[in-house]
Design a protein around this motif. Sequence first.
Motif, PDB file in Angstrom:
ATOM      1  N   HIS A  64      14.182  -2.799  11.398  1.00 24.58           N
ATOM      2  CA  HIS A  64      14.087  -4.192  10.976  1.00 24.58           C
ATOM      3  C   HIS A  64      13.280  -4.336   9.696  1.00 24.58           C
ATOM      4  CE1 HIS A  64      14.639  -5.659  15.421  1.00 24.58           C
ATOM      5  NE2 HIS A  64      15.675  -4.991  14.965  1.00 24.58           N
ATOM      6  N   LEU A  65      13.645  -5.346   8.906  1.00 31.22           N
ATOM      7  CA  LEU A  65      12.904  -5.752   7.725  1.00 31.22           C
ATOM      8  C   LEU A  65      12.369  -7.155   7.983  1.00 31.22           C
ATOM      9  CD1 LEU A  65      15.518  -4.745   4.986  1.00 31.22           C
ATOM     10  CD2 LEU A  65      13.490  -3.443   5.681  1.00 31.22           C
ATOM     11  N   LYS A  66      11.098  -7.372   7.674  1.00 34.94           N
ATOM     12  CA  LYS A  66      10.481  -8.684   7.877  1.00 34.94           C
ATOM     13  C   LYS A  66       9.886  -9.164   6.565  1.00 34.94           C
ATOM     14  CE  LYS A  66       7.221 -11.303  10.623  1.00 34.94           C
ATOM     15  NZ  LYS A  66       6.208 -11.260  11.677  1.00 34.94           N
ATOM     16  N   LEU A  67      10.253 -10.374   6.162  1.00 33.57           N
ATOM     17  CA  LEU A  67       9.742 -10.958   4.935  1.00 33.57           C
ATOM     18  C   LEU A  67       8.297 -11.406   5.135  1.00 33.57           C
ATOM     19  CD1 LEU A  67      10.470 -11.833   2.038  1.00 33.57           C
ATOM     20  CD2 LEU A  67      11.114 -14.059   3.006  1.00 33.57           C
ATOM     21  N   VAL A  68       7.426 -10.951   4.236  1.00 33.08           N
ATOM     22  CA  VAL A  68       6.004 -11.295   4.293  1.00 33.08           C
ATOM     23  C   VAL A  68       5.543 -11.729   2.903  1.00 33.08           C
ATOM     24  CG1 VAL A  68       5.491  -9.749   6.244  1.00 33.08           C
ATOM     25  CG2 VAL A  68       5.319  -8.885   3.910  1.00 33.08           C
ATOM     26  N   ASP A  69       4.355 -12.309   2.834  1.00 33.91           N
ATOM     27  CA  ASP A  69       3.829 -12.816   1.560  1.00 33.91           C
ATOM     28  C   ASP A  69       3.161 -11.746   0.711  1.00 33.91           C
ATOM     29  OD1 ASP A  69       4.687 -15.399   2.112  1.00 33.91           O
ATOM     30  OD2 ASP A  69       2.825 -15.915   3.130  1.00 33.91           O
ATOM     31  N   GLU A  70       2.604 -10.726   1.348  1.00 30.42           N
ATOM     32  CA  GLU A  70       1.858  -9.709   0.609  1.00 30.42           C
ATOM     33  C   GLU A  70       2.398  -8.319   0.913  1.00 30.42           C
ATOM     34  OE1 GLU A  70      -2.352 -10.081   1.177  1.00 30.42           O
ATOM     35  OE2 GLU A  70      -2.283 -12.257   0.941  1.00 30.42           O
ATOM     36  N   LYS A  71       2.292  -7.438  -0.071  1.00 30.51           N
ATOM     37  CA  LYS A  71       2.738  -6.050   0.065  1.00 30.51           C
ATOM     38  C   LYS A  71       2.096  -5.397   1.294  1.00 30.51           C
ATOM     39  CE  LYS A  71       3.154  -1.874  -2.704  1.00 30.51           C
ATOM     40  NZ  LYS A  71       2.976  -1.284  -4.022  1.00 30.51           N
ATOM     41  N   ASP A  72       2.850  -4.564   1.960  1.00 30.12           N
ATOM     42  CA  ASP A  72       2.376  -3.845   3.144  1.00 30.12           C
ATOM     43  C   ASP A  72       1.099  -3.080   2.799  1.00 30.12           C
ATOM     44  OD1 ASP A  72       1.957  -2.005   5.230  1.00 30.12           O
ATOM     45  OD2 ASP A  72       4.103  -1.707   5.547  1.00 30.12           O
ATOM     46  N   PRO A  73      -0.022  -3.392   3.465  1.00 27.62           N
ATOM     47  CA  PRO A  73      -1.291  -2.739   3.116  1.00 27.62           C
ATOM     48  C   PRO A  73      -1.330  -1.251   3.454  1.00 27.62           C
ATOM     49  CG  PRO A  73      -1.559  -4.112   5.053  1.00 27.62           C
ATOM     50  CD  PRO A  73      -0.174  -4.372   4.531  1.00 27.62           C
ATOM     51  N   SER A  74      -0.389  -0.782   4.248  1.00 26.19           N
ATOM     52  CA  SER A  74      -0.415   0.641   4.615  1.00 26.19           C
ATOM     53  C   SER A  74       0.222   1.533   3.558  1.00 26.19           C
ATOM     54  CB  SER A  74       0.288   0.852   5.958  1.00 26.19           C
ATOM     55  OG  SER A  74       1.691   0.677   5.829  1.00 26.19           O
ATOM     56  N   ILE A  75       0.904   0.958   2.563  1.00 21.00           N
ATOM     57  CA  ILE A  75       1.653   1.771   1.592  1.00 21.00           C
ATOM     58  C   ILE A  75       0.758   2.788   0.889  1.00 21.00           C
ATOM     59  CG2 ILE A  75       2.906   1.669  -0.603  1.00 21.00           C
ATOM     60  CD1 ILE A  75       4.357  -0.810   0.572  1.00 21.00           C
ATOM     61  N   SER A  76      -0.365   2.359   0.344  1.00 26.61           N
ATOM     62  CA  SER A  76      -1.226   3.312  -0.367  1.00 26.61           C
ATOM     63  C   SER A  76      -1.877   4.299   0.597  1.00 26.61           C
ATOM     64  CB  SER A  76      -2.284   2.581  -1.189  1.00 26.61           C
ATOM     65  OG  SER A  76      -3.088   1.771  -0.356  1.00 26.61           O
ATOM     66  N   PHE A  77      -2.241   3.855   1.775  1.00 29.40           N
ATOM     67  CA  PHE A  77      -2.824   4.749   2.776  1.00 29.40           C
ATOM     68  C   PHE A  77      -1.833   5.851   3.151  1.00 29.40           C
ATOM     69  CE2 PHE A  77      -3.190   5.939   7.244  1.00 29.40           C
ATOM     70  CZ  PHE A  77      -4.475   6.456   7.273  1.00 29.40           C
ATOM     71  N   ILE A  78      -0.597   5.468   3.401  1.00 26.63           N
ATOM     72  CA  ILE A  78       0.454   6.421   3.784  1.00 26.63           C
ATOM     73  C   ILE A  78       0.672   7.435   2.667  1.00 26.63           C
ATOM     74  CG2 ILE A  78       2.932   6.614   4.252  1.00 26.63           C
ATOM     75  CD1 ILE A  78       1.843   5.305   6.645  1.00 26.63           C
ATOM     76  N   GLU A  79       0.780   6.927   1.445  1.00 26.96           N
ATOM     77  CA  GLU A  79       1.042   7.800   0.299  1.00 26.96           C
ATOM     78  C   GLU A  79      -0.107   8.779   0.083  1.00 26.96           C
ATOM     79  OE1 GLU A  79       1.762   7.129  -4.389  1.00 26.96           O
ATOM     80  OE2 GLU A  79       2.954   5.891  -3.023  1.00 26.96           O
ATOM     81  N   ASP A  80      -1.328   8.297   0.159  1.00 27.23           N
ATOM     82  CA  ASP A  80      -2.492   9.162  -0.058  1.00 27.23           C
ATOM     83  C   ASP A  80      -2.629  10.234   1.019  1.00 27.23           C
ATOM     84  OD1 ASP A  80      -3.131   7.724  -2.315  1.00 27.23           O
ATOM     85  OD2 ASP A  80      -4.699   6.535  -1.345  1.00 27.23           O
ATOM     86  N   GLY A  81      -2.203   9.927   2.237  1.00 27.80           N
ATOM     87  CA  GLY A  81      -2.396  10.857   3.341  1.00 27.80           C
ATOM     88  C   GLY A  81      -1.217  11.760   3.636  1.00 27.80           C
ATOM     89  N   GLY A  82      -0.126  11.620   2.884  1.00 24.79           N
ATOM     90  CA  GLY A  82       1.042  12.453   3.147  1.00 24.79           C
ATOM     91  C   GLY A  82       1.735  12.086   4.453  1.00 24.79           C
ATOM     92  N   HIS A  83       1.658  10.815   4.833  1.00 23.75           N
ATOM     93  CA  HIS A  83       2.303  10.330   6.064  1.00 23.75           C
ATOM     94  C   HIS A  83       3.640   9.691   5.700  1.00 23.75           C
ATOM     95  CE1 HIS A  83      -1.635  11.018   7.791  1.00 23.75           C
ATOM     96  NE2 HIS A  83      -2.174  10.156   6.947  1.00 23.75           N
ATOM     97  N   PHE A  84       4.271   9.027   6.651  1.00 26.29           N
ATOM     98  CA  PHE A  84       5.507   8.312   6.348  1.00 26.29           C
ATOM     99  C   PHE A  84       5.578   7.006   7.118  1.00 26.29           C
ATOM    100  CE2 PHE A  84       6.687  11.422   9.665  1.00 26.29           C
ATOM    101  CZ  PHE A  84       7.199  10.595  10.655  1.00 26.29           C
TER     102      PHE A  84
END
Length: 122
Positions: free
Chosen positions: A49-69
Amino acid sequence: MAISGVVTQLRTTDMASSIRFYTEKRGLAVEFNYQDFYTGVRAGSQIFHLKLVDEKDPSISFIEDGGHFHLYLETKGVEDFAAQLKAKNVPLVKDVHETPWRTREIVIHDDQGHTLYLGEPL
């Protein structure tokens, strides 16, 4: 209790852009739209599912920095799929590679920056 499925939800600040990314770039299909803020995307026999929100997903930078998905999609034909993505100008974060856990994978970002792994067992 038996669980018959698991559904992942990704946040988007631009539903139209995300739908275009997943349908035109990834070749997936819209399963449903609920008003203009919630969409189901079919990936083979699975749906996320995709959900429309007002602000960018806060986990994006955390995921990228940690090599997660954010989302791991198991598929077949990863090398062919990588070539299709490149032909559609979708940059690969990590090109086709084999892992120590015996998968062949690629890594991409969606239009929002979510980290997506696509892999197949060797």
